[in-house]
Design a protein around this motif. Structure first.
Motif, PDB file in Angstrom:
ATOM      1  N   UNK A  72     120.500  40.207  -2.860  1.00  0.00           N
ATOM      2  CA  UNK A  72     119.763  41.441  -2.606  1.00  0.00           C
ATOM      3  C   UNK A  72     119.724  42.330  -3.848  1.00  0.00           C
ATOM      4  N   UNK A  73     120.782  42.273  -4.662  1.00  0.00           N
ATOM      5  CA  UNK A  73     120.758  43.010  -5.933  1.00  0.00           C
ATOM      6  C   UNK A  73     119.673  42.447  -6.838  1.00  0.00           C
ATOM      7  N   UNK A  74     119.551  41.116  -6.875  1.00  0.00           N
ATOM      8  CA  UNK A  74     118.495  40.495  -7.669  1.00  0.00           C
ATOM      9  C   UNK A  74     117.127  40.872  -7.110  1.00  0.00           C
ATOM     10  N   UNK A 113     118.334  54.946  -3.478  1.00  0.00           N
ATOM     11  CA  UNK A 113     118.132  53.747  -4.280  1.00  0.00           C
ATOM     12  C   UNK A 113     118.740  53.961  -5.670  1.00  0.00           C
ATOM     13  N   UNK A 114     119.489  53.025  -6.111  1.00  0.00           N
ATOM     14  CA  UNK A 114     120.170  53.161  -7.402  1.00  0.00           C
ATOM     15  C   UNK A 114     121.616  53.565  -7.286  1.00  0.00           C
ATOM     16  N   UNK A 115     122.070  53.904  -6.081  1.00  0.00           N
ATOM     17  CA  UNK A 115     123.480  54.280  -5.912  1.00  0.00           C
ATOM     18  C   UNK A 115     124.404  53.111  -6.206  1.00  0.00           C
ATOM     19  N   UNK A 116     123.975  51.909  -5.840  1.00  0.00           N
ATOM     20  CA  UNK A 116     124.803  50.728  -6.080  1.00  0.00           C
ATOM     21  C   UNK A 116     124.982  50.460  -7.574  1.00  0.00           C
ATOM     22  N   UNK A 169     110.008  47.364   1.276  1.00  0.00           N
ATOM     23  CA  UNK A 169     110.715  46.221   0.704  1.00  0.00           C
ATOM     24  C   UNK A 169     111.964  46.667  -0.044  1.00  0.00           C
ATOM     25  N   UNK A 170     111.824  47.682  -0.900  1.00  0.00           N
ATOM     26  CA  UNK A 170     112.966  48.151  -1.686  1.00  0.00           C
ATOM     27  C   UNK A 170     114.058  48.734  -0.794  1.00  0.00           C
ATOM     28  N   UNK A 171     113.666  49.434   0.254  1.00  0.00           N
ATOM     29  CA  UNK A 171     114.648  50.050   1.150  1.00  0.00           C
ATOM     30  C   UNK A 171     115.544  49.028   1.821  1.00  0.00           C
ATOM     31  N   UNK A 172     114.968  47.922   2.279  1.00  0.00           N
ATOM     32  CA  UNK A 172     115.774  46.892   2.944  1.00  0.00           C
ATOM     33  C   UNK A 172     116.745  46.242   1.964  1.00  0.00           C
ATOM     34  N   UNK A 173     116.298  45.999   0.740  1.00  0.00           N
ATOM     35  CA  UNK A 173     117.181  45.403  -0.258  1.00  0.00           C
ATOM     36  C   UNK A 173     118.357  46.323  -0.565  1.00  0.00           C
ATOM     37  N   UNK A 174     118.072  47.613  -0.721  1.00  0.00           N
ATOM     38  CA  UNK A 174     119.117  48.583  -1.072  1.00  0.00           C
ATOM     39  C   UNK A 174     120.160  48.688   0.032  1.00  0.00           C
ATOM     40  N   UNK A 175     119.717  48.842   1.256  1.00  0.00           N
ATOM     41  CA  UNK A 175     120.653  49.082   2.351  1.00  0.00           C
ATOM     42  C   UNK A 175     121.460  47.828   2.677  1.00  0.00           C
ATOM     43  N   UNK A 176     120.895  46.637   2.432  1.00  0.00           N
ATOM     44  CA  UNK A 176     121.651  45.407   2.673  1.00  0.00           C
ATOM     45  C   UNK A 176     122.812  45.284   1.692  1.00  0.00           C
TER      46      UNK A 176
END
Length: 775
Positions: free
Chosen positions: A160-162, A277-280, A424-431
């Motif tokens: 998900x990071x990728x 987004x970007x917190x990780x 799309x970006x939201x699902x990747x971030x939260x996962x």
């Protein structure tokens, strides 16, 4: 990173502030550009802005508390403390769990690896006795299924990071360029927006080879300017339009928002999610900076600016209800002062630059985490370029960079709007955040030795918040959320197939290794002519004789005077100190001149060039010979286990031990001022090599003779012997295993770097021998 212990106090603060400054350009670019698209994505379809302002106030309340609880409370105060000796990211958490619970997926793990200085952290010891283990730890160590699940969970977060590395640049740049819609006619806007966004993305990825250090210094002023800009604009909008907007920070407005909007409000949470987004990246890029520098930059600069920006947009929208297109640019003051009459154009330019910076953060994190996966045999070997000789962890991966660029361009051209990109970006971030929460709860129990109740409180509190956002994002599967799932599935299959194939290949090596009795039956000459030189046989085995060696002895008429079984392996720690780099031991009796050398690297370590590695390798063997006790170098014939292997550092750490000099002028200059004994080779060969031995009251003549032979072999040259493996599924295997091994793993093996790449082995001195592995 303990800066106080390395440099003076004045210099440490200077270094700390410099790192904080650089982190703004690398870590916080993505998080800083979120005001460009949060309100636009939230009000895109599910909810509408009304005159009661309940919607806008509710969204502001959600944004404020989400920013406070997730980035500030969870990451800054809790997760950043779970660093793996200064490194962060999903695999850093997994590495910590592997060491504390012994659930490592690395097959060639040794007990000696637990004695590494970085294997423990902050005085924490790893209990090997059953009574000292918790029930959770014992359960994880007993059940292979749970260990596989833990690995898959870490891989899902990594994938998900990728995926985020593909989607974040697309939405950041596209949202910034969308500001042109206010200045260009609507019928022309759609033909300008996408090409400009694609050109900027190509420029961004083409810039990556300059490295994090240069990019950080280049981009940091842009982010600071951007944060100052949105902070001042937000402050102006609050004062000018609605000074009482601060009341919306109350959690009560979240309740009113959900009560009024109900299902539509719940679905709109997918847009609100984009504010984090970007917190990780704060945790993923921890290895590039330090905990304190990242905390200072967020708490002092980033967090206040973002809160002011979101409050300012809400204040403006609370007084303008007839706006058709809600977004960041409509709240930018256009003519409140004569000097700022054209402010939208400068803000547009700064926004585009800031979007480029925001994309840089996640791209950097993607490089870091792929490097970690590759080191732990969970990703095919790729070319890794270290862009800084002074700062570790700053890398560039060309193959991954261009792959991300192509995928990023594809989703930008395919979607062409922030709504689908946001979903799309939201699902990747939260996962990724959910995976981090799950792994972090295990770290609290197993690594920090806190109570299970505290871990349950952590996962329940933060997990419930993230699960709410995850459900809101997942419901939009057909509206763009399928993209990160599809990308993650592809990368997960690649990672798992590579890991599975590598594991099966190692199991085949273990099952088919040659017995020591076969070696002893050959005699000291191995049944063939021994010629001067060093034969370096690369193997994955840490014990025993690889099967490929028997093929050499059987088919070749001559072999080298000195044979070294070299294993280059990764251990689940970020770094291995130079003084702990090698494990050296004998294989068979002393007169056979067979050695085993295990070079250990952490998943963040830099592999040296071939000449320096050769020098360290030979010097470590000489140090082992000189330091070996007489009773251990006799005629024992069972020498081939971990207990008889010695830890030897690189040549740079041998200040009082054996040193290797290959330059005559340098040797004569340095040896002339010391009382060191020299062993020289009498014959004239291509390269003159000398070992400088420490002064000793009792000189071991047998050791001197052995070192002299090693020196002669080094002067004659070194040959690297690699096994070119063809892995096939054996007869009777299931159809799935045949597909995975014969097609999947074989394709990845053919299109990845060979084992010689990690050692930087020159092609001229390499001999490859093919061998079929039936797994």
């Amino acid at each position: 990173m303990d800066l106080e212990g390395k440099i003076h106090k004045k210099e440490s603060w200077k270094t700390l502030l410099t790192l904080a400054y650089q982190s703004l350009g690398v870590v916080y670019g993505d998080l800083s550009t979120s005001p460009l698209y949060v309100y636009k994505s939230t009000f895109a379809e599910d909810i509408r802005h009304s005159k009661t302002n309940e919607e806008i106030y509710g969204v502001l309340s959600f944004v404020f508390w989400t920013l406070t609880l997730i980035p500030l409370l969870k990451y800054v105060f809790i997760v950043l403390r779970a660093d793996d000796n200064g490194e962060g990211g999903t695999f850093a958490l997994y590495s910590l769990l592997c060491r504390h619970a012994r659930v490592s997926s690395l097959p060639n793990f040794q007990v000696a690896d637990e004695e590494l200085s970085e294997y423990g952290k902050e005085g924490i010891t790893y209990s090997s006795n059953t009574c000292g283990k918790s029930k959770l730890q014992s359960t994880l160590e007993k059940h292979r299924v749970l260990q596989t699940f833990l690995l898959v969970l870490a891989l899902i977060g990594t994938c998900m990071v990728i995926g985020d590395g593909v989607l974040t640049p697309a939405i950041s740049v596209f949202s910034a360029v969308s500001g042109l819609e206010l200045t260009i006619q609507k019928e022309h806007h759609q033909y300008v927006e996408v090409p400009i966004a694609c050109i900027i993305l190509i420029f961004l990825f083409a810039l990556q080879h300059y490295g994090t250090h240069r990019v950080g210094f280049l981009f940091a002023p842009i982010v600071i300017t951007w944060l100052l800009c949105i902070g001042l604009i937000g402050l102006y909008n609050i004062i000018h339009w609605n000074p009482h907007v601060y009341r919306a920070l109350s959690p009560y407005y979240m309740y009113k928002f959900l009560k009024k909007t109900q299902r539509d409000g719940w679905m709109s949470l997918g847009g609100i999610l984009l504010c984090i987004t970007g917190s990780e990246a704060m945790y993923a890029d921890l290895g590039h900076f330090s905990q304190l520098s990242i905390k200072i930059a967020f708490a002092v600069v980033v967090y206040p600016s973002l809160i002011l920006a979101y409050m300012g947009q809400a204040a403006y929208l609370s007084r303008h209800h007839a706006i058709e297109r809600i977004g960041f640019y409509v709240s930018v003051p256009g003519n409140f002062l004569v000097l700022l009459e054209k402010i939208r154009w400068p803000v547009l330019g700064i926004a585009i630059l800031a979007a480029v910076v925001g994309s840089q953060a996640i791209i950097t994190g993607t490089f870091s985490i792929i490097k970690q996966c590759s080191s732990l045999d969970c990703f095919p070997r790729v070319k890794i370029i270290h862009t800084s000789s002074k700062i570790h962890g700053q890398i560039y991966i060309p193959d991954v960079n261009w792959t991300l660029m192509l995928l990023c361009l594809a989703v930008t051209i395919g979607f062409r709007d922030t709504k689908h990109l946001g979903n799309a970006a939201g699902l990747a971030v939260i996962t990724v955040m959910l995976v981090t929460t799950c792994l972090m709860s295990l770290v609290i129990i197993l690594c920090w030795h806190k109570s299970v109740f505290l871990a349950l409180c952590f996962i329940f509190f933060f997990g419930s918040i993230e699960a709410l956002y995850f459900s809101a994002s997942l419901i939009k599967f057909r509206e763009g959320a399928w993209v990160p799932i599809a990308l993650s599935f592809i990368f997960l299959m690649v990672m798992y197939v590579w890991h599975y194939g590598t594991l099966k290949k190692y199991e085949f090596d273990v099952q088919n290794k040659v017995s020591i009795n076969w070696l002893l039956s050959l005699g000291s000459t191995l049944g063939i002519k021994r010629v001067c030189g060093i034969g370096l046989i690369h193997t994955e085995l840490v014990s025993g004789i690889p099967a490929i060696f028997s093929r050499f002895v059987t088919n070749l008429p001559a072999f080298h005077q000195v044979v070294v079984f070299l294993c280059v392996k990764s251990v689940p720690v970020p770094h291995v100190g130079p003084d702990e780099r090698f494990l050296v031991g004998r294989v068979g009796p002393k007169e056979y001149r067979l050695y085993r050398c295990i070079a250990r690297y952490g998943y963040r370590d830099i592999h040296k060039d071939d000449l320096e590695f050769e020098k360290d390798l030979v010097c470590s063997i000489a140090e082992f010979i000189w330091a070996e006790k007489p009773e251990n170098n006799g005629h024992r014939k069972d020498i081939d286990d971990d207990e008889n292997m010695a830890v030897v550092g690189t040549s740079a750490t041998h200040l009082e031990g054996v040193r290797l000099w290959e330059d005559d002028a340098e040797l004569s200059e340095k040896a002339g001022t010391s009382e060191l004994k020299e062993i020289r080779c009498c014959s004239t060969l291509r390269k003159r090599v000398r070992f400088v031995l420490p002064d000793s009251p009792q000189i071991n003549l047998a050791a001197q003779e052995e070192i002299n032979e090693l020196m002669e072999a080094r002067e004659a040259g070194m040959a690297f012997i690699l096994g070119h493996s063809y892995v096939k599924a054996k007869r009777g295997s299931s159809l799935m295993k045949k597909i995975v091994i014969n097609i999947g793993y074989d394709f990845l093996r053919r299109n990845s770097r060979g084992p010689g790449y990690a050692l930087n082995i020159p092609n001229a001195s390499t001999l490859e021998v093919g061998m079929v592995y039936l797994v």
